[in-house]
Design a protein around this motif. Structure first.
Motif, short mmCIF file in Angstrom:
data_model
loop_
_atom_site.label_atom_id
_atom_site.label_comp_id
_atom_site.label_asym_id
_atom_site.label_seq_id
_atom_site.Cartn_x
_atom_site.Cartn_y
_atom_site.Cartn_z
N GLU A 15 49.89 79.59 78.22
CA GLU A 15 50.34 80.02 76.90
C GLU A 15 50.64 78.78 76.06
N ARG A 37 35.67 90.65 70.33
CA ARG A 37 36.56 90.63 71.49
C ARG A 37 36.30 91.91 72.27
N ASP A 39 37.85 94.07 75.56
CA ASP A 39 38.79 94.30 76.65
C ASP A 39 38.08 95.12 77.72
N LYS A 79 48.38 83.31 73.25
CA LYS A 79 49.40 84.12 73.92
C LYS A 79 48.71 84.98 74.98
N PRO A 80 49.47 85.50 75.94
CA PRO A 80 48.85 86.34 76.98
C PRO A 80 48.03 87.51 76.42
N GLU A 81 48.44 88.04 75.28
CA GLU A 81 47.69 89.16 74.70
C GLU A 81 46.33 88.76 74.14
N ASP A 82 46.04 87.47 74.10
CA ASP A 82 44.71 87.00 73.71
C ASP A 82 43.72 87.04 74.87
N SER A 83 44.21 87.38 76.05
CA SER A 83 43.33 87.48 77.22
C SER A 83 42.32 88.59 77.01
N GLN A 104 41.63 83.95 80.12
CA GLN A 104 42.90 84.40 80.70
C GLN A 104 43.99 83.43 80.25
#
Lengths: 107, 114
Positions: A15, A37, A39, A79-83, A104
């Protein structure tokens, strides 16, 4: 033959650790380059469209740039939510996708 | 915000059976597309559709596949006789008035052929 290549295939970041994803392309009749993007198990979600060399687009922590042969997706202080998996596609009337970069981001 | 919708989200079928995948594109869009993604592989173009006819199709889109816009809102992909290798995620996309415009994707239909 039209071709799109993305690198790296996978990227692990802490991060806050900024980095760039690369998309190189060889196409005739480019009508735009898109970043999406994706998911897991979901459809590609539109991020940016770039039409000409030198163009840049920004959205939150992401910035996309375009040259005549490649595009970069810069991620600043992720940030982790960009994984997710980030897909590059060139438009020749249809979209030709690269294989994606799976990002990740660890907290 | 307008979005592309797809039904069903999952479909399991036996080899040789016919399946119809349905999509509702964004309402004022004029170009419609189907793509597929085999697990772990790239997203691949299948077909584009404009003005009630196919404008381009890939080598994958053989005689087993067909597309239709049966009314003003739906866009369908039919696979006449499914094969094991048709198992994939199928995505519908739509774009606006000009061919270079952004293509917006639906959530996909996961097709499993047994």
């Amino acid at each position: 033959e039209d071709q799109v290549t993305q690198s790296p295939e996978a990227l692990r970041l802490q991060e806050g650790e900024s980095s760039s994803l690369n998309c190189s392309y060889t196409v005739s009749g480019l009508r735009g380059l898109f970043w999406y993007r994706q998911d897991p198990g979901k459809g590609p979600e539109f991020l940016f469209t770039l039409y000409s060399a030198g163009e840049e687009k920004e959205k939150e922590r992401l910035k996309a740039t375009l040259t005549k042969k490649e595009s970069f997706l810069h991620i600043t202080a992720p940030k982790p939510e960009d994984s997710a998996t980030y897909l590059c596609a060139v438009n020749t009337g249809k979209l030709i996708f690269g294989q994606g970069t799976t990002l990740q981001v660890k907290p | 915000e307008p979005e592309v919708t797809q039904t069903p989200s999952h479909q399991v079928t036996q080899m040789g059976q016919e399946v119809i995948l349905r999509c509702v594109p964004i309402s004022n869009h004029l170009y419609f597309y189907w793509y597929r993604q085999i697990l772990g592989q790239k997203v691949e173009f299948l077909v584009s559709f404009y003005n009630n006819e196919i404008s381009e199709k890939s080598e994958i889109f053989d005689d087993q596949f067909s597309v239709e816009r049966p009314d003003g809102s739906n866009f369908t992909l039919k696979i006449r006789s499914t094969k094991l290798e048709d198992s994939a995620m199928y995505f519908c996309a739509s774009s606006g008035e000009f061919r270079g415009e952004t293509q917006y994707f639906g959530p996909g239909t996961r097709l499993l052929v047994l």
